[in-house]
Design a protein around this motif. Sequence first.
Motif, mmCIF file in Angstrom:
data_model
loop_
_atom_site.group_PDB
_atom_site.id
_atom_site.type_symbol
_atom_site.label_atom_id
_atom_site.label_comp_id
_atom_site.label_asym_id
_atom_site.label_seq_id
_atom_site.Cartn_x
_atom_site.Cartn_y
_atom_site.Cartn_z
ATOM 1 N N SER A 186 -25.334 -1.993 80.060
ATOM 2 C CA SER A 186 -25.040 -2.785 81.580
ATOM 3 C C SER A 186 -25.966 -3.338 82.073
ATOM 4 C CB SER A 186 -24.643 -1.719 81.940
ATOM 5 O OG SER A 186 -24.782 -1.806 83.543
ATOM 6 N N ASN A 201 -18.954 -4.609 88.203
ATOM 7 C CA ASN A 201 -19.738 -3.665 87.130
ATOM 8 C C ASN A 201 -19.327 -4.249 85.944
ATOM 9 O OD1 ASN A 201 -21.318 -1.898 89.332
ATOM 10 N ND2 ASN A 201 -19.098 -1.644 89.576
ATOM 11 N N ASP A 202 -20.459 -3.856 84.224
ATOM 12 C CA ASP A 202 -20.473 -4.245 83.856
ATOM 13 C C ASP A 202 -20.478 -3.313 82.556
ATOM 14 O OD1 ASP A 202 -22.477 -5.231 81.733
ATOM 15 O OD2 ASP A 202 -22.355 -6.160 83.912
ATOM 16 N N LEU A 203 -19.971 -2.630 82.164
ATOM 17 C CA LEU A 203 -20.567 -1.223 81.431
ATOM 18 C C LEU A 203 -20.146 -1.914 79.668
ATOM 19 C CD1 LEU A 203 -21.895 0.931 81.933
ATOM 20 C CD2 LEU A 203 -19.650 2.403 81.338
ATOM 21 N N HIS A 222 -24.873 -4.504 85.506
ATOM 22 C CA HIS A 222 -25.316 -3.698 87.005
ATOM 23 C C HIS A 222 -24.164 -2.374 86.583
ATOM 24 C CE1 HIS A 222 -25.531 -4.076 91.213
ATOM 25 N NE2 HIS A 222 -23.704 -4.729 90.883
ATOM 26 N N PHE A 223 -24.347 -1.956 87.485
ATOM 27 C CA PHE A 223 -24.081 -0.859 87.712
ATOM 28 C C PHE A 223 -24.378 0.286 88.952
ATOM 29 C CE2 PHE A 223 -21.435 3.434 86.262
ATOM 30 C CZ PHE A 223 -20.790 2.458 86.028
ATOM 31 N N ASN A 224 -23.081 -0.159 89.968
ATOM 32 C CA ASN A 224 -22.741 0.030 91.357
ATOM 33 C C ASN A 224 -22.570 1.790 91.559
ATOM 34 O OD1 ASN A 224 -23.326 0.858 93.858
ATOM 35 N ND2 ASN A 224 -23.383 -1.174 94.860
ATOM 36 N N LEU A 225 -23.080 2.935 91.602
ATOM 37 C CA LEU A 225 -22.262 3.622 91.466
ATOM 38 C C LEU A 225 -22.363 4.165 92.900
ATOM 39 C CD1 LEU A 225 -25.134 6.092 89.812
ATOM 40 C CD2 LEU A 225 -22.822 6.043 89.436
ATOM 41 N N ASN A 283 -15.238 -4.483 83.121
ATOM 42 C CA ASN A 283 -15.998 -4.599 83.791
ATOM 43 C C ASN A 283 -15.104 -3.952 84.947
ATOM 44 O OD1 ASN A 283 -18.098 -7.260 83.705
ATOM 45 N ND2 ASN A 283 -15.912 -7.646 81.581
ATOM 46 N N LEU A 320 -29.939 0.335 80.671
ATOM 47 C CA LEU A 320 -28.811 -0.145 81.854
ATOM 48 C C LEU A 320 -29.864 -0.850 82.747
ATOM 49 C CD1 LEU A 320 -27.881 3.301 82.500
ATOM 50 C CD2 LEU A 320 -26.619 1.034 81.644
ATOM 51 N N VAL A 370 -28.805 -0.460 88.222
ATOM 52 C CA VAL A 370 -28.546 0.527 88.458
ATOM 53 C C VAL A 370 -28.606 0.741 90.018
ATOM 54 C CG1 VAL A 370 -28.022 3.598 88.669
ATOM 55 C CG2 VAL A 370 -28.384 2.270 86.075
#
Length: 839
Positions: free
Chosen positions: A510, A481-483, A512-515, A477, A558, A561
């Motif tokens: 994932s 964001n989590d992966l 939620h993943f905010n690049l 985390n 995902l 994203v």
Amino acid sequence: MKKGLKITGITVAVILILMFLLPFAFQGKIAGIVKTEGNKMLNAQFDFQNLNISLFRNFPKASVTLENFWLKGTGEFANDTLVQAGEVTAAINLFSLFGDSGYDISKISIADTRLHAIVLPDGKVNWDIMKPDSTATEAEAETEEASPFRVKLQQFLIKNMNLVYDDRQGKMYADVRNLNALCSGDLGSDRTTLQLEAETEALTYKMNNIPFLSNANISAKMDVDADLANNKFTLKDNELRLNAIKTSIDGWVALKDPAIDMDLKLNTNEVGFKEILSLIPAIYATEFSSLKTDGTATLAAYAKGTLQGDTLPEFNVDMKVKNAMFRYPALPAGVDQINIDANVKNPGGDIDLTTVHIKPFSFRLAGNPFSVTADIKTPVSDPDIKAEAKGVLNLGMIKQVYPLGDMELNGVINADMQLATLMSYIEKEQYDRVQAAGTIGLTNMKLKMKDMPDVEIKKSLLTFTPKYLQLSETTVNIGKNDLTANSRFENYIGYAMKGTTLKGTLTVHSNHFNLNDFMTTSTAGSTTAATDSVATPSSAGGAFEVPKNIDFQMDANLKQVLFDKMAFNNMNGKLVVKDGKVDMKNLSMNTMGGNVVMNGYYSSANIKKPEMNAGFKLTGLSFAQTYKELDMVQKMAPIFENLKGNYSGNINIHTDLDAEMSPVLNTLQGNGNLSTRDLSLSGVKVIDEIADATKQPNLKNMKVKDMSLDFTIKDGRVSTKPFDIKLGDYNMNLSGSTGLDQTIDYSGKVKLPASAGDIAKLSTLDLKIGGTFNSPKVSIDTKSMANQAVESVANKAIGELGKKLGLDSAATANKDSIKQKVTEKAAEKALDFLKKKLK
């Protein structure tokens, strides 16, 4: 008395005036000589911005200064700058300026210099720039002896030099920052005592990508008995400092091109454990003066023999630490039971005879012991490695022994690893001969740092076997964001030791993943950068580089994203990472109100100009959302902003990318097709302009029932083939192009219904659409319409005219001439009619 003072004053004034004016008389002459002699001696490109002469700076010597001097290689090194100096100054005998017998140089000063030395894998070096003289004729030798510059050096000064040594053959790398040095002595004589002083703010040295020194602060002060006739240098009084370690060296060095003979011994009678600790950058840089230590330490080293290429002198470096400890007084605990027994040696000869032994390096942190042992032999031909690491590290206890500042760190690492192998076993995939086993477990890790998102790993397990490394049970985390990752990597030892290809499979999940949380540069300027030029080395510096020595197959699932202004939901698909390229296969995602399926690749094989080549299948995307989220659409199709409805279709694009991973629009090439149903054109400026030009206000609020268009993107323009738009009872056919400069170049026809009023008698109107997206210009091509209308009835008109005149046979014989006259007259009448109707 007064007369004497007056004469003296005038004399001084004249001398001062001459000292100001004389340099201008010699400036051009010396500048020409410098360039002539440089070109005569150097096989390289060099130049300088200015040459200045001063009689004050080193009085009574004259000073010749080159400003912004640079030196570049040729051939393979044509684009590499070997030397770039802000200022190079030479002190020259003043009286030698007045003759043609030459110039005596007694002092050289170099300031604000960057030096980049490169050795290519084939052994070629970029500093070999002197023109060969081994075959020089006697006449050429006499010419060389007659060079106008004679070096009678007394002093050599370096201020603020940064030096990079990049040996790609020997796999050595050194980075010297802010070096200041002074060398004085009579370098013009056969024998002299050189006085040397030097200090560098930071020295980093790596071999085979293993760091031996990192940002080390080094200084030296020594007297050297220099036998310049035989190039032998014997060390006399001297003092060296490496971080906090102070020492001296006894012995000599002799330069025998291409070899170096030496007999050197390190004297370290005063070294202590605290000084040994100064070699660790993190400790030396943090409150080192207050550090309390205990324990015994010894450091001994010598080198004796010949250094030439891969042949090394006999050398031995021994470091021993026994039962030591350190502690910061302001913290509650320390690290104790520190033991080090490390040795690096070579009996002399082949570099491959070098051995490294660490048995052991051990310590205890917060009651938990940790130990590392290692043996390395034959490091060049076939590294023979034996290593073991075992112990527990309680990361939460580090703050009790080391000042972490604003950082918060927790978690436990439990390691138990063993490795014994020859590198050739791994390269030949003879995993049955490799002994590799163990695990590294990480639990409840939390990391908090200022201006960074929090990092949390609840559990992670790395399992090692000779053939593969398994990563399992891992969820990371980072902020919000989590992966979650599960993976298996093969050839991990070869990848770590020699940089060979790492192969593996990876499954990533994932929610939620905010690049955007991980981007180092803002995407705000991407639009401007994209339209200016093709990506350059500087602009591509921030692009994502895909390692060329990775061969991964990754399955991604995902849920959400975020990237720039875009949101992707339910992203699923397969990615293949290989040879600096990411291939995307059936990568599906919900975005911009619909669904996108992507097939294609991103390549950073040329990191200066990364590229994307991909095809997109689009289903039910919103025009408005597409405009809002894609800068590319805002530039190339701003009409999307006011379109109300959805579209589907296919797009294929090939483009360079800029530093923010956005398309460089003037390199974008592509094609595709779009279709839509029930599209509202209300508020679209171009449609409003068409309605006004054709005197049909109903067009402003019409909806498009069905529309399909094919397009191409090339050379900064989007071109469409003729396509039909049905607006209620109106039929419109358009074709043309729009550009990055916002210009419109379209033509079309509008077929009018019977209900359109008097103008409906014209049946079809010809349109010309120009201007820009913000200010479109629509006009009706009345002349073309008149000619077409007359053409359709011309034959009938000629026939009627012939009958009335009784000239049927004449009409047949002279049909073309009669037709031309009738057509011209009819066209004039039709044009007048159209102009009146369309006012």
